[in-house]
Design an enzyme around this catalytic site. Sequence first.
Site, short mmCIF file in Angstrom:
data_model
loop_
_atom_site.label_atom_id
_atom_site.label_comp_id
_atom_site.label_asym_id
_atom_site.label_seq_id
_atom_site.Cartn_x
_atom_site.Cartn_y
_atom_site.Cartn_z
N GLU A 255 0.82 -1.22 0.00
CA GLU A 255 0.00 0.00 0.00
C GLU A 255 0.86 1.27 0.00
O GLU A 255 0.53 2.26 -0.66
CB GLU A 255 -0.96 0.00 1.19
CG GLU A 255 -2.02 -1.08 1.13
CD GLU A 255 -2.98 -0.93 -0.03
OE1 GLU A 255 -3.07 0.16 -0.63
OE2 GLU A 255 -3.65 -1.93 -0.38
N HIS A 258 1.95 2.12 -3.44
CA HIS A 258 0.99 2.90 -4.24
C HIS A 258 1.16 4.40 -4.00
O HIS A 258 1.01 5.21 -4.92
CB HIS A 258 -0.43 2.49 -3.88
CG HIS A 258 -0.86 1.18 -4.47
ND1 HIS A 258 -0.54 0.80 -5.75
CD2 HIS A 258 -1.59 0.16 -3.95
CE1 HIS A 258 -1.06 -0.40 -6.00
NE2 HIS A 258 -1.69 -0.81 -4.91
N HIS A 264 -0.26 -1.53 -9.77
CA HIS A 264 -0.21 -2.98 -9.64
C HIS A 264 0.70 -3.57 -10.70
O HIS A 264 0.59 -3.25 -11.89
CB HIS A 264 -1.61 -3.57 -9.75
CG HIS A 264 -2.44 -3.34 -8.54
ND1 HIS A 264 -3.72 -2.85 -8.58
CD2 HIS A 264 -2.17 -3.54 -7.22
CE1 HIS A 264 -4.20 -2.74 -7.36
NE2 HIS A 264 -3.28 -3.16 -6.51
N CYS A 289 9.81 -6.95 -7.92
CA CYS A 289 10.42 -7.37 -9.17
C CYS A 289 11.41 -6.29 -9.61
O CYS A 289 11.40 -5.17 -9.07
CB CYS A 289 9.36 -7.62 -10.24
SG CYS A 289 8.67 -6.11 -10.97
N CYS A 292 9.78 -2.82 -10.58
CA CYS A 292 9.28 -2.06 -9.42
C CYS A 292 10.42 -1.64 -8.50
O CYS A 292 10.35 -0.58 -7.87
CB CYS A 292 8.24 -2.89 -8.66
SG CYS A 292 6.71 -3.14 -9.61
#
Length: 347
Positions: A255, A258, A264, A289, A292
Amino acid sequence: MQVITHPVEKLRAALISSRPDLVEGYKQYSKEERRVFEDCLRKDSVLFQSITIHSDSDWISAHPEESQDFQSFFSNPYRKTPSKGHNTIYIQTIGSFGEAGVHTDLYVEWLRQYCQAFYYGLLVKTLPPVTVQSTGCTFRVNSNTHNLQLYAGDLLNFLQKKKPRDAFCIVGITMIDLYPKESWNFVFGQASLTEGMGVFSFARYDDNFYNHNYAGRLRRGSKPKPGDYSVFSNYYIPPITGTLLRRSCKVVSHEIGHIFGLKHCQWLSCVMQGSNHLEESDRRPLTLCPVCLRKLQSSVGFSIPSRYKALLQWVEDGGSAGKQAVKPTEAFQEYRQWLLKCLAMLE
């Protein structure tokens, strides 16, 4: 089961970009760091796996979204980036986290420490706990599971008023279930990118939540009066276990991601994947990953090896000096092995 795979060149473009300045920025990483990033491009990847879809109820099937590569993330004019005067993540507990005592206090402290390692380079602080009543939030009884739920929108409004001036973001955590609007059954968490805040619940991370004898169920037909917060007195709180701690760490890191502007993930198995249900959430790893990871590193500026070392230290540190409780890290041993592989690759 469906396995989502991407052509190597598509993955490479998602990670590195085609924009000359972003390509040049990627070259500034060390050879060892690029080795970790590019492990995902190998057919025999040691560190990163493909996303698997097990049913139509999984997030990607139920909520089609446009994928976000590094370039689209970096180019987003609305994403939040920490600055010198706004570089602290604040955690606000809402409602009871169990009987007051060392173990409960340490549970919140363990989450704070994990968050500080995950978002390495930023300060993470906890605010004094607040009761449900002090938030003034709307609540309801879920018609399917018959447990109490808090309206996430009201909690976000409360957090907005509580947000300290030096905050990068403020996040609320609670052991009570959440719902985002009347038509939804529940939500694990909800965040606002523009306001730098989020709220999430750990209620459904209790192994017994979906059992008919779940202690948090109210009697069928129970309809507490609006504003009668006495229903939360002595309301059931799940016991603190290694599994609950692992699941909590996932939702906290997801969260807050974000709030940084990470959408996502649809590239590889990643903690930033969406999840519609507990089984899918459990499949999601604790790790970012490479795509990200680069997004987060570009925002915070941390050393990748130092971040992995901090996360490994969190897993291997079984307790706190002067305290009786021992951190239940048995559910993190697979993660520990993954971190050791990363650090070996960075040597």
